[in-house]
Design an enzyme around this catalytic site. Structure first.
Site, short mmCIF file in Angstrom:
data_model
loop_
_atom_site.label_atom_id
_atom_site.label_comp_id
_atom_site.label_asym_id
_atom_site.label_seq_id
_atom_site.Cartn_x
_atom_site.Cartn_y
_atom_site.Cartn_z
N GLY A 74 0.82 -1.20 0.00
CA GLY A 74 0.00 0.00 0.00
C GLY A 74 0.86 1.25 0.00
N HIS A 80 14.51 4.32 -0.12
CA HIS A 80 15.27 3.52 0.84
C HIS A 80 16.74 3.61 0.47
CE1 HIS A 80 11.60 1.88 2.43
NE2 HIS A 80 11.27 1.33 1.27
N PHE A 178 8.55 -1.30 7.52
CA PHE A 178 8.82 0.04 8.03
C PHE A 178 10.23 0.49 7.65
CE2 PHE A 178 10.21 -2.92 11.33
CZ PHE A 178 11.47 -2.44 11.64
N CYS A 195 5.79 9.72 -0.03
CA CYS A 195 4.49 9.17 0.39
C CYS A 195 3.32 9.98 -0.15
CB CYS A 195 4.42 9.08 1.91
SG CYS A 195 5.73 8.06 2.63
#
Length: 258
Positions: A74, A80, A178, A195
């Site tokens: 999602g 990252h 996470f 995001c």
């Protein structure tokens, strides 16, 4: 609840596709009840991952300097890379599956880890993750990105995210997870809309504390807090991916890590 097993891939950054293959193998084995609940901890090589709800306007324009992968979790797009503790809990949830409760538990582990460094993180309604509420920082060091100078000479800071969450549940078992910004280079986030949130910013533990906070320093704290909030009686650690993925697993990320 029984113990949680952590697989720590160590300080060398791991390519996203290698880590994805490892995660997929471990997920398959957990869904088949061949291994206990587990969590992979690592740092990635620089990479952007775009969740199912990523808009075209959120994506980088041109070459962002790192690959962009569309993934089946999602959420929207994020980054990252080195200096960021990424965790992939692979856990069989109790029936009936409560994904919201699971996400809240991940948030709590992030919040508690931040608290260990004197950083007061919290939740923001309607947004997952661990956040620092809008406020001020002294002129000696701006925390995070996106600040604006106030009339009193202090830096006015928006809400800023220090820990992100993007999860998926398949066959009753969690995937993805996470990311906690420890001492990563925040300029990577400037190339996207992190995001998909345009009215907030990102930060790191290092920026908030005012000293370097490494992934190695944050990892043992996260191990303890995650096991606690998920209700495990204890946890143990392995550095060998084959313990969870199986001896037939191959690839750089699947080889034993010293």
């Amino acid at each position: 609840m029984s113990e949680l097993v952590y697989l720590d891939l160590g300080p060398s950054p791991v390519g996203y596709l290698d880590a994805w293959e490892l995660q997929r193998r471990v997920h398959d084995r957990r869904a088949a009840d061949e291994i206990p609940d587990s969590c992979i901890l690592l740092e990635h090589e620089p990479v952007y991952t775009a969740g199912k709800r990523t808009a075209a306007s959120d994506r980088p324009i041109g070459d962002p300097g790192a690959p962009v992968f569309d993934v089946d979790r999602g959420g929207k797009i994020t980054w990252h890379g080195p200096g960021q503790l990424t965790g992939y809990p692979i856990i069989k949830l109790h029936q009936p599956v409560d994904v919201v409760a699971y996400v809240r538990a991940l948030e709590e582990a992030l919040i508690r880890t931040c608290a260990d460094f004197g950083v007061v993180a919290t939740r923001v309604e309607g947004r997952s993750g661990a956040w620092l509420a809008s406020g001020q920082a002294g002129t000696g060091g701006q925390a995070g990105t996106g600040g604006q100078a106030g009339a009193d000479g202090l830096t006015l800071l928006p809400d800023r995210k220090v820990g992100a969450i993007g999860a998926r549940v398949a066959r009753g078992v969690t995937m993805h997870g996470f990311a906690l910004n420890c001492d990563c280079d925040l300029s990577w986030f400037d190339r996207i809309v992190p995001c998909g949130i345009r009215d907030a910013s990102v930060t790191t533990l290092s920026a908030e504390v005012g000293r370097p906070v490494t992934v190695a320093e944050a990892t043992p704290l996260m191990r303890r807090h995650l096991a606690e909030v998920l209700g495990y009686s204890g946890w143990r650690h392995t550095a060998d991916p084959a313990d969870l993925a199986g001896r037939e697993a191959t690839g750089r990320a699947l080889s034993a890590v010293p």
